[in-house]
Design an enzyme around this catalytic site. Structure first.
Site, PDB file in Angstrom:
ATOM      1  N   PHE A  21       0.806  -1.226   0.000  1.00 60.68           N
ATOM      2  CA  PHE A  21       0.000   0.000   0.000  1.00 60.68           C
ATOM      3  C   PHE A  21       0.835   1.270   0.000  1.00 60.68           C
ATOM      4  O   PHE A  21       0.348   2.344  -0.334  1.00 60.68           O
ATOM      5  CB  PHE A  21      -0.940   0.011   1.225  1.00 60.68           C
ATOM      6  CG  PHE A  21      -0.269   0.481   2.488  1.00 60.68           C
ATOM      7  CD1 PHE A  21      -0.130   1.842   2.756  1.00 60.68           C
ATOM      8  CD2 PHE A  21       0.263  -0.428   3.407  1.00 60.68           C
ATOM      9  CE1 PHE A  21       0.513   2.283   3.910  1.00 60.68           C
ATOM     10  CE2 PHE A  21       0.901   0.011   4.553  1.00 60.68           C
ATOM     11  CZ  PHE A  21       1.026   1.368   4.808  1.00 60.68           C
ATOM     12  N   LYS A  54      -1.154  -7.441  -9.325  1.00 60.00           N
ATOM     13  CA  LYS A  54      -2.149  -7.310  -8.254  1.00 60.00           C
ATOM     14  C   LYS A  54      -1.680  -6.234  -7.272  1.00 60.00           C
ATOM     15  O   LYS A  54      -0.790  -6.445  -6.468  1.00 60.00           O
ATOM     16  CB  LYS A  54      -2.343  -8.623  -7.485  1.00 60.00           C
ATOM     17  CG  LYS A  54      -3.565  -8.512  -6.576  1.00 60.00           C
ATOM     18  CD  LYS A  54      -3.475  -9.347  -5.327  1.00 60.00           C
ATOM     19  CE  LYS A  54      -2.709  -8.725  -4.199  1.00 60.00           C
ATOM     20  NZ  LYS A  54      -3.291  -7.527  -3.583  1.00 60.00           N
ATOM     21  N   GLU A 114      -4.984  -4.093  -2.071  1.00 58.90           N
ATOM     22  CA  GLU A 114      -6.436  -3.862  -2.069  1.00 58.90           C
ATOM     23  C   GLU A 114      -6.804  -2.561  -1.365  1.00 58.90           C
ATOM     24  O   GLU A 114      -7.907  -2.055  -1.489  1.00 58.90           O
ATOM     25  CB  GLU A 114      -7.172  -5.051  -1.428  1.00 58.90           C
ATOM     26  CG  GLU A 114      -6.862  -5.332   0.045  1.00 58.90           C
ATOM     27  CD  GLU A 114      -5.616  -6.207   0.234  1.00 58.90           C
ATOM     28  OE1 GLU A 114      -4.656  -6.093  -0.563  1.00 58.90           O
ATOM     29  OE2 GLU A 114      -5.609  -7.001   1.201  1.00 58.90           O
ATOM     30  N   ARG A 115      -5.823  -1.997  -0.593  1.00 53.31           N
ATOM     31  CA  ARG A 115      -6.128  -0.767   0.131  1.00 53.31           C
ATOM     32  C   ARG A 115      -5.953   0.474  -0.742  1.00 53.31           C
ATOM     33  O   ARG A 115      -6.494   1.533  -0.447  1.00 53.31           O
ATOM     34  CB  ARG A 115      -5.222  -0.655   1.362  1.00 53.31           C
ATOM     35  CG  ARG A 115      -5.633  -1.669   2.421  1.00 53.31           C
ATOM     36  CD  ARG A 115      -4.816  -1.522   3.667  1.00 53.31           C
ATOM     37  NE  ARG A 115      -3.704  -2.443   3.669  1.00 53.31           N
ATOM     38  CZ  ARG A 115      -2.812  -2.528   4.638  1.00 53.31           C
ATOM     39  NH1 ARG A 115      -2.902  -1.748   5.679  1.00 53.31           N
ATOM     40  NH2 ARG A 115      -1.842  -3.406   4.578  1.00 53.31           N
ATOM     41  N   SER A 120       5.200  -6.917   3.645  1.00 47.05           N
ATOM     42  CA  SER A 120       5.750  -7.167   4.978  1.00 47.05           C
ATOM     43  C   SER A 120       6.552  -8.475   4.992  1.00 47.05           C
ATOM     44  O   SER A 120       6.337  -9.356   4.147  1.00 47.05           O
ATOM     45  CB  SER A 120       4.606  -7.237   5.990  1.00 47.05           C
ATOM     46  OG  SER A 120       3.695  -8.229   5.580  1.00 47.05           O
ATOM     47  N   CYS A 141       9.668   1.940   3.321  1.00 48.29           N
ATOM     48  CA  CYS A 141      10.509   0.816   3.741  1.00 48.29           C
ATOM     49  C   CYS A 141      11.950   1.272   3.947  1.00 48.29           C
ATOM     50  O   CYS A 141      12.750   0.547   4.502  1.00 48.29           O
ATOM     51  CB  CYS A 141      10.440  -0.312   2.732  1.00 48.29           C
ATOM     52  SG  CYS A 141      11.136   0.171   1.165  1.00 48.29           S
ATOM     53  N   GLU A 175       9.125  -3.665  13.305  1.00 45.90           N
ATOM     54  CA  GLU A 175       8.892  -2.591  12.332  1.00 45.90           C
ATOM     55  C   GLU A 175       7.635  -1.842  12.763  1.00 45.90           C
ATOM     56  O   GLU A 175       6.547  -2.419  12.823  1.00 45.90           O
ATOM     57  CB  GLU A 175       8.690  -3.186  10.932  1.00 45.90           C
ATOM     58  CG  GLU A 175       8.469  -2.111   9.882  1.00 45.90           C
ATOM     59  CD  GLU A 175       8.263  -2.653   8.481  1.00 45.90           C
ATOM     60  OE1 GLU A 175       7.624  -3.701   8.323  1.00 45.90           O
ATOM     61  OE2 GLU A 175       8.749  -2.012   7.527  1.00 45.90           O
TER      62      GLU A 175
HETATM   63  P1  NAD Z   1       1.406  -6.578   3.213  1.00 43.37           P
HETATM   64  O1  NAD Z   1       2.406  -7.648   3.378  1.00 43.37           O
HETATM   65  O2  NAD Z   1       0.252  -6.524   4.150  1.00 43.37           O
HETATM   66  O3  NAD Z   1       0.750  -6.662   1.745  1.00 43.37           O
HETATM   67  C1  NAD Z   1       1.547  -6.714   0.573  1.00 43.37           C
HETATM   68  C2  NAD Z   1       0.773  -7.457  -0.509  1.00 43.37           C
HETATM   69  O4  NAD Z   1       0.559  -8.811  -0.082  1.00 43.37           O
HETATM   70  C3  NAD Z   1      -0.605  -6.877  -0.799  1.00 43.37           C
HETATM   71  O5  NAD Z   1      -0.822  -6.901  -2.184  1.00 43.37           O
HETATM   72  C4  NAD Z   1      -1.552  -7.801  -0.058  1.00 43.37           C
HETATM   73  O6  NAD Z   1      -2.809  -7.929  -0.712  1.00 43.37           O
HETATM   74  C5  NAD Z   1      -0.831  -9.127  -0.065  1.00 43.37           C
HETATM   75  N1  NAD Z   1      -1.068  -9.919   1.158  1.00 43.37           N
HETATM   76  C6  NAD Z   1      -1.309  -9.441   2.408  1.00 43.37           C
HETATM   77  N2  NAD Z   1      -1.420 -10.464   3.287  1.00 43.37           N
HETATM   78  C7  NAD Z   1      -1.244 -11.605   2.578  1.00 43.37           C
HETATM   79  C8  NAD Z   1      -1.242 -12.981   2.931  1.00 43.37           C
HETATM   80  N3  NAD Z   1      -1.437 -13.373   4.185  1.00 43.37           N
HETATM   81  N4  NAD Z   1      -1.024 -13.884   1.951  1.00 43.37           N
HETATM   82  C9  NAD Z   1      -0.811 -13.501   0.683  1.00 43.37           C
HETATM   83  N5  NAD Z   1      -0.805 -12.198   0.296  1.00 43.37           N
HETATM   84  C10 NAD Z   1      -1.018 -11.257   1.227  1.00 43.37           C
HETATM   85  O7  NAD Z   1       2.206  -5.201   3.203  1.00 43.37           O
HETATM   86  P2  NAD Z   1       1.632  -3.714   3.233  1.00 43.37           P
HETATM   87  O8  NAD Z   1       1.079  -3.443   4.595  1.00 43.37           O
HETATM   88  O9  NAD Z   1       0.768  -3.468   2.055  1.00 43.37           O
HETATM   89  O10 NAD Z   1       2.977  -2.870   2.998  1.00 43.37           O
HETATM   90  C11 NAD Z   1       3.829  -2.476   4.043  1.00 43.37           C
HETATM   91  C12 NAD Z   1       4.993  -3.422   4.203  1.00 43.37           C
HETATM   92  O11 NAD Z   1       5.719  -3.502   2.976  1.00 43.37           O
HETATM   93  C13 NAD Z   1       5.994  -2.946   5.235  1.00 43.37           C
HETATM   94  O12 NAD Z   1       6.427  -4.051   5.976  1.00 43.37           O
HETATM   95  C14 NAD Z   1       7.123  -2.376   4.395  1.00 43.37           C
HETATM   96  O13 NAD Z   1       8.389  -2.362   5.019  1.00 43.37           O
HETATM   97  C15 NAD Z   1       7.100  -3.290   3.234  1.00 43.37           C
HETATM   98  N6  NAD Z   1       7.742  -2.695   2.081  1.00 43.37           N
HETATM   99  C16 NAD Z   1       8.983  -3.159   1.738  1.00 43.37           C
HETATM  100  C17 NAD Z   1       9.652  -2.590   0.668  1.00 43.37           C
HETATM  101  C18 NAD Z   1      11.033  -3.054   0.295  1.00 43.37           C
HETATM  102  O14 NAD Z   1      11.539  -2.565  -0.687  1.00 43.37           O
HETATM  103  N7  NAD Z   1      11.640  -3.969   1.021  1.00 43.37           N
HETATM  104  C19 NAD Z   1       9.055  -1.549  -0.051  1.00 43.37           C
HETATM  105  C20 NAD Z   1       7.791  -1.118   0.328  1.00 43.37           C
HETATM  106  C21 NAD Z   1       7.138  -1.700   1.401  1.00 43.37           C
END
Ligand code: NAD
Length: 496
Positions: free
Chosen positions: A156, A180, A183-184, A233, A288, A389
């Site tokens: 997101f 994909k 969704e938020r 995450s 991140c 985090e």
């Molecule tokens: P998230 O893990 O909740 O979601 C990321 C994606 O995974 C979304 O598209 C979501 O629909 C999907 N998803 C969520 N839960 C899932 C599950 N249980 N099984 C399968 N798919 C699932 O992350 P977020 O809250 O959208 O983003 C924030 C996180 O992303 C933070 O931890 C941040 O540090 C990380 N991030 C990392 C980088 C990097 O370059 N390392 C860059 C941006 C964000």
């Protein structure tokens, strides 16, 4: 009589060049984090819809891979122009669904555009290599070929930039893509795909599917998806990486972070204050690469603490679309609650709350998810916060007597997305560059975000895979190497 507001629009998917409504039975509300207004509904698309998207991409692949690289990049030149023309529109859409400020939103689209520009160099970047006469009359060459259908799953916090770490490279190298988004924040990619439609890419080359976990699982399980690019995450990154690998797919999965900055006493304190404040509190700390722990060394403790506290107190927090606002809300009420409870946890474990952003209310936006900049001083090394985090505008201060002690904070960390040093000493800077255990290093830089022609690196629990996103790594990830050994002219060959 009160007039009910119109129901928020249900978002379609983009499959095989068509916008199609989903048959989903469940939807997730897309909510403006500053106003709590519902602005759209994301369908949790059905397995049949995901299958249709993958099949569309699979059908488009044979023709697309045969399209000369020079022709494949022409739609990207057009896309660059369209993205630039619509920068302000993106700024508004991103700010509305994600909460970041208008200027932060436009800045992330600049990075998106940069990736499109780099992918326009594919005719050069995708080249292989060869050697004549590896044996008499025999030549050998390495060529790169696209994989087929590839999928990208994004978070997101950068609704515009992160999909573009993957999309331009995937299609320029001759793959077809299913994306994909989170969704938020699905509206940014809806708009990007409306622009992609104008570039006249053949049907099925790029497909957009909306949803959450079930869509991710459908992509992970689909036998025609050859590779998965994921950003999100750490627990989900680990899950996606291991499932993709178990299903024989190539995977690059970027996870969460807990980034450290070390401030040495010889640093330019005014520069350190400004840059570290932007890194910790910019995008409401939901980057991140945001600095989350500042380790001061020696006398830097007092000078830096006073300066950063001052910067945190003076940041203007509000709706990211309002003039002069420097920091927006966090993404959801649950996120605000979680951040505030982690601040409480730090306090309970011995830290003092030097600047307290909890229980913030912004006039006219009382329903928004606002947490003001917060500074925790003296977080004990064994506190749970050390490796958690927070993903909000919270900076923890820790203190070290010398650089060795400060480097130990980084060594202990489970994450390795970014590490930064503020100093005017070249030798300390070189040591830091050499020894710091993180994938992106900043020297007097607060957000060490690599340009599109460098890989977006990440170590430890911040990355699972071998090849990163962006630039040459992106090209390697989206292509398969094929080695050809070839014999032709008889007169040059070995006699049989
Ligand atoms: P998230 O893990 O909740 O979601 C990321 C994606 O995974 C979304 O598209 C979501 O629909 C999907 N998803 C969520 N839960 C899932 C599950 N249980 N099984 C399968 N798919 C699932 O992350 P977020 O809250 O959208 O983003 C924030 C996180 O992303 C933070 O931890 C941040 O540090 C990380 N991030 C990392 C980088 C990097 O370059 N390392 C860059 C941006 C964000």
């Amino acid at each position: 009589m009160s007039v009910a507001s119109p129901p928020a629009v249900k978002l379609p998917n983009f499959v095989n060049g068509q916008w199609t409504n989903s048959d989903a039975s469940e939807y997730r509300a897309v909510v403006n984090p500053a106003t709590a207004e519902q602005i759209a509904q994301t369908p949790l698309s059905t397995p049949a819809e995901i299958n249709a998207a993958v099949e569309a991409a699979a059908s488009a692949f044979p023709d697309w891979r045969r399209t000369p690289a020079e022709d494949r990049i022409q739609p990207l030149f057009k896309l660059k122009q369209l993205l630039e023309e619509h920068l302000d529109d993106f700024g508004r859409i991103i700010s509305r669904e994600n909460g970041k400020t208008f200027s932060e939103a436009k800045a992330e689209m600049r990075r998106a555009i940069e990736n499109v520009e780099v992918a326009c160099g594919i005719p050069t970047m995708m080249q292989g290599y060869n050697l004549e006469d590896v044996a008499r009359g025999i030549d050998e060459m390495m060529i790169r070929q696209p994989l087929g259908v590839v999928a990208a799953i994004t978070p997101f916090n950068f609704p515009g930039m992160i999909p573009f770490w993957f999309l331009p490279y995937a299609i320029a190298t001759g793959n077809t893509l299913v994306l994909k988004p989170s969704e938020r924040v699905p509206l940014t990619m809806k708009f990007a795909f409306e622009l992609l439609e104008k570039t006249r890419l053949p049907k099925g080359v790029v497909n957009l599917v909306n949803g959450g976990k079930s869509v991710v699982n459908a992509l992970l399980d689909h036998p025609k998806v050859r590779a998965i690019s994921f950003v999100g995450s750490t627990p989900v990154a680990k899950y996606v990486y291991s499932t993709a690998a178990a299903n024989g797919k190539r995977a690059q999965c970027q996870g969460g972070a807990k980034n450290h900055v070390i401030v040495l006493p010889d640093a330019d304190m005014e520069m350190a204050r400004q840059i570290i404040s932007d890194s910790a509190f910019g995008c409401a700390g939901q980057r991140c690469l945001a600095v989350s722990v500042a380790g001061t060394v020696g006398e830097a403790q007092k000078t830096f603490r006073d300066a950063i506290a001052d910067a945190a107190r003076n940041l203007r927090v509000g709706n990211g679309l309002d003039e002069g606002v420097q920091m927006g809300p966090v993404i959801t009420p649950q996120s605000k609650e979680r951040i505030e409870s982690l601040i409480g946890l730090g306090e309970g474990q011995g830290a003092s709350v030097l600047v307290d952003g909890r229980r913030s209310s912004i006039p006219r936006y009382e329903s928004g998810n606002f947490v003001k900049p917060t500074i925790l001083d003296g977080v004990p090394a064994d506190s749970e916060l050390t490796d958690t985090e927070i993903f909000g505008p919270v900076l923890s201060l820790v203190h070290a007597n010398d650089m060795d002690e400060a480097m130990a904070f980084l060594e202990r960390s489970a994450f390795g997305n970014q590490a930064s040093l503020f100093t005017s000493n070249g030798s300390a800077a070189r040591r830091f560059r050499y020894e710091a255990p993180a994938g992106n290093i900043g020297i007097n830089i607060g957000v060490a975000a690599p340009m599109a022609y460098f890989p977006f690196s990440g170590w430890k629990n911040s990355f699972f895979g071998d090849l990163h996103g962006q630039g040459r790594d992106g090209v390697e990830f989206y292509t398969e190497k094929k080695v050809v050994v070839e014999r032709w002219a008889k007169e040059h060959s070995r006699k049989f």
